[in-house]
Write a protein that holds these residues in place. Structure first.
Motif, mmCIF file in Angstrom:
data_model
loop_
_atom_site.group_PDB
_atom_site.id
_atom_site.type_symbol
_atom_site.label_atom_id
_atom_site.label_comp_id
_atom_site.label_asym_id
_atom_site.label_seq_id
_atom_site.Cartn_x
_atom_site.Cartn_y
_atom_site.Cartn_z
ATOM 1 N N ARG A 138 0.832 -1.207 0.000
ATOM 2 C CA ARG A 138 0.000 0.000 0.000
ATOM 3 C C ARG A 138 0.862 1.251 0.000
ATOM 4 O O ARG A 138 0.467 2.286 -0.507
ATOM 5 N N TRP A 139 2.091 1.151 0.525
ATOM 6 C CA TRP A 139 2.997 2.298 0.564
ATOM 7 C C TRP A 139 3.487 2.692 -0.829
ATOM 8 O O TRP A 139 4.013 3.787 -1.023
ATOM 9 N N LEU A 140 3.281 1.824 -1.805
ATOM 10 C CA LEU A 140 3.634 2.182 -3.177
ATOM 11 C C LEU A 140 2.726 3.296 -3.707
ATOM 12 O O LEU A 140 3.056 3.968 -4.695
ATOM 13 N N LEU A 141 1.589 3.496 -3.056
ATOM 14 C CA LEU A 141 0.687 4.585 -3.435
ATOM 15 C C LEU A 141 1.177 5.949 -2.950
ATOM 16 O O LEU A 141 0.794 6.980 -3.516
ATOM 17 N N ALA A 142 1.994 5.986 -1.917
ATOM 18 C CA ALA A 142 2.436 7.256 -1.339
ATOM 19 C C ALA A 142 3.085 8.184 -2.372
ATOM 20 O O ALA A 142 2.768 9.390 -2.393
ATOM 21 N N PRO A 143 3.961 7.702 -3.256
ATOM 22 C CA PRO A 143 4.520 8.618 -4.264
ATOM 23 C C PRO A 143 3.464 9.214 -5.200
ATOM 24 O O PRO A 143 3.618 10.345 -5.672
ATOM 25 N N PHE A 144 2.395 8.491 -5.444
ATOM 26 C CA PHE A 144 1.316 9.029 -6.277
ATOM 27 C C PHE A 144 0.687 10.256 -5.600
ATOM 28 O O PHE A 144 0.401 11.255 -6.256
ATOM 29 N N TYR A 145 0.464 10.164 -4.285
ATOM 30 C CA TYR A 145 -0.100 11.290 -3.550
ATOM 31 C C TYR A 145 0.908 12.439 -3.481
ATOM 32 O O TYR A 145 0.519 13.614 -3.514
ATOM 33 N N GLY A 146 2.196 12.112 -3.399
ATOM 34 C CA GLY A 146 3.238 13.145 -3.472
ATOM 35 C C GLY A 146 3.236 13.841 -4.824
ATOM 36 O O GLY A 146 3.404 15.062 -4.913
ATOM 37 N N ALA A 147 3.013 13.078 -5.886
ATOM 38 C CA ALA A 147 2.943 13.664 -7.229
ATOM 39 C C ALA A 147 1.745 14.609 -7.344
ATOM 40 O O ALA A 147 1.829 15.647 -8.005
ATOM 41 N N LEU A 148 0.641 14.267 -6.685
ATOM 42 C CA LEU A 148 -0.513 15.162 -6.682
ATOM 43 C C LEU A 148 -0.185 16.472 -5.960
ATOM 44 O O LEU A 148 -0.665 17.543 -6.358
ATOM 45 N N ALA A 149 0.645 16.395 -4.915
ATOM 46 C CA ALA A 149 1.074 17.619 -4.217
ATOM 47 C C ALA A 149 1.904 18.489 -5.161
ATOM 48 O O ALA A 149 1.760 19.720 -5.165
ATOM 49 N N ILE A 150 2.736 17.870 -5.978
ATOM 50 C CA ILE A 150 3.500 18.627 -6.976
ATOM 51 C C ILE A 150 2.535 19.262 -7.975
ATOM 52 O O ILE A 150 2.703 20.422 -8.368
ATOM 53 N N LEU B 71 -0.374 20.261 -7.316
ATOM 54 C CA LEU B 71 -0.963 21.401 -6.615
ATOM 55 C C LEU B 71 -0.071 22.636 -6.746
ATOM 56 O O LEU B 71 -0.559 23.748 -6.971
ATOM 57 N N PHE B 72 1.240 22.440 -6.637
ATOM 58 C CA PHE B 72 2.172 23.553 -6.820
ATOM 59 C C PHE B 72 2.117 24.079 -8.259
ATOM 60 O O PHE B 72 2.166 25.285 -8.488
ATOM 61 N N VAL B 73 1.998 23.186 -9.218
ATOM 62 C CA VAL B 73 1.880 23.605 -10.618
ATOM 63 C C VAL B 73 0.603 24.422 -10.823
ATOM 64 O O VAL B 73 0.617 25.454 -11.507
ATOM 65 N N LEU B 74 -0.489 23.984 -10.205
ATOM 66 C CA LEU B 74 -1.734 24.763 -10.275
ATOM 67 C C LEU B 74 -1.569 26.134 -9.627
ATOM 68 O O LEU B 74 -2.131 27.124 -10.102
ATOM 69 N N LEU B 75 -0.795 26.207 -8.556
ATOM 70 C CA LEU B 75 -0.540 27.492 -7.903
ATOM 71 C C LEU B 75 0.212 28.429 -8.850
ATOM 72 O O LEU B 75 -0.121 29.618 -8.947
ATOM 73 N N VAL B 76 1.193 27.906 -9.563
ATOM 74 C CA VAL B 76 1.923 28.714 -10.549
ATOM 75 C C VAL B 76 0.954 29.214 -11.620
ATOM 76 O O VAL B 76 0.975 30.394 -11.994
ATOM 77 N N LYS B 77 0.092 28.326 -12.104
ATOM 78 C CA LYS B 77 -0.897 28.719 -13.115
ATOM 79 C C LYS B 77 -1.856 29.775 -12.556
ATOM 80 O O LYS B 77 -2.215 30.728 -13.255
ATOM 81 N N LEU B 78 -2.258 29.628 -11.299
ATOM 82 C CA LEU B 78 -3.122 30.608 -10.659
ATOM 83 C C LEU B 78 -2.445 31.979 -10.617
ATOM 84 O O LEU B 78 -3.060 33.003 -10.931
ATOM 85 N N LEU B 79 -1.176 32.011 -10.236
ATOM 86 C CA LEU B 79 -0.445 33.274 -10.178
ATOM 87 C C LEU B 79 -0.329 33.911 -11.562
ATOM 88 O O LEU B 79 -0.458 35.131 -11.696
ATOM 89 N N THR C 269 -10.263 22.742 -8.984
ATOM 90 C CA THR C 269 -9.315 21.676 -9.311
ATOM 91 C C THR C 269 -8.327 21.460 -8.169
ATOM 92 O O THR C 269 -8.026 20.320 -7.804
ATOM 93 N N ALA C 270 -7.854 22.546 -7.566
ATOM 94 C CA ALA C 270 -6.934 22.430 -6.427
ATOM 95 C C ALA C 270 -7.630 21.763 -5.234
ATOM 96 O O ALA C 270 -7.039 20.902 -4.561
ATOM 97 N N SER C 271 -8.873 22.133 -4.984
ATOM 98 C CA SER C 271 -9.634 21.513 -3.890
ATOM 99 C C SER C 271 -9.831 20.026 -4.149
ATOM 100 O O SER C 271 -9.738 19.204 -3.234
ATOM 101 N N LEU C 272 -10.092 19.684 -5.390
ATOM 102 C CA LEU C 272 -10.239 18.283 -5.771
ATOM 103 C C LEU C 272 -8.948 17.512 -5.485
ATOM 104 O O LEU C 272 -8.981 16.404 -4.947
ATOM 105 N N LEU C 273 -7.821 18.110 -5.812
ATOM 106 C CA LEU C 273 -6.542 17.459 -5.532
ATOM 107 C C LEU C 273 -6.354 17.223 -4.037
ATOM 108 O O LEU C 273 -5.896 16.155 -3.625
ATOM 109 N N ILE C 274 -6.709 18.205 -3.227
ATOM 110 C CA ILE C 274 -6.592 18.058 -1.767
ATOM 111 C C ILE C 274 -7.463 16.909 -1.269
ATOM 112 O O ILE C 274 -7.023 16.064 -0.478
ATOM 113 N N ILE C 275 -8.704 16.857 -1.748
ATOM 114 C CA ILE C 275 -9.615 15.793 -1.323
ATOM 115 C C ILE C 275 -9.052 14.428 -1.710
ATOM 116 O O ILE C 275 -9.024 13.500 -0.898
ATOM 117 N N VAL C 276 -8.575 14.296 -2.943
ATOM 118 C CA VAL C 276 -8.037 13.014 -3.406
ATOM 119 C C VAL C 276 -6.771 12.653 -2.638
ATOM 120 O O VAL C 276 -6.598 11.507 -2.213
#
Length: 167
Positions: free
Chosen positions: A14-26, A28-36, A67-74
């Motif tokens: 199940r820990w193999l999923l952790a990098p996927f959630y880390g990628a979603l955090a990245i 989120l940062f990309v969405l923040l750049v787009k927002l700015l 979209t950012a909120s969706l990422l947080i929920i997921v």
């Protein structure tokens, strides 16, 4: 003994999923750049924009925030449901919904967010209807209706399944 070792190995996977959630955090940062970028563009052209362009700019900001909120929920719900529970005893502002969304709730929230994002895209297309062909608008409406119907069917299926388990 072999079975127990195999089960432990599967459970540890199940820990193999952790990098996927880390990628979603990245993501989120990309969405923040787009927002700015969008805020800068929106603010720099605010005085020369007409009402329709202003509404399109605001809808873009709403779309990015959904979209950012969706990422947080997921990220949070997926991590808690499939990897490990968070220790939130140190966090005074811990959101109440975290830790309470099961997989069914996650699916429904995900589908609701997709429908909302699709609706915003559709509204943006209708606000600038001259820039889209009839074919493009028909596709947007058709896809939006598919998302709506899929969401309704998913909710109905989950409701029927839940009623079946209550008996």
């Amino acid at each position: 003994m072999l079975e127990r070792a195999f089960e432990r190995a599967l459970f540890a996977c199940r820990w193999l999923l952790a990098p996927f959630y880390g990628a979603l955090a990245i993501g989120l940062f990309v969405l923040l750049v787009k927002l700015l970028q969008e805020i800068a563009h929106f603010a720099l052209h605010a005085l020369e924009s007409n009402e329709s362009q202003t509404i399109l700019g605001v809808l873009t900001l709403v779309d990015l925030s959904f979209t950012a909120s969706l990422l947080i929920i997921v990220m949070f719900s997926g991590y808690e449901n499939f990897v490990s529970k968070f220790d939130h005893s140190d966090h005074k502002d811990w959101p109440e919904w975290m830790g309470t969304i099961d997989f069914t709730g996650l699916k429904l929230k995900l589908m609701s967010s997709i429908v909302a994002i699709s609706a915003i895209q559709l509204l943006k297309a209708f606000m600038d209807v001259k820039a889209s062909s009839d074919r493009d608008l028909a596709w947007l409406v058709g896809l939006h209706m598919i998302f709506v119907i899929s969401g309704l069917l998913m909710a109905l299926t989950d409701r029927v399944a839940a009623g079946h388990h209550d008996k």
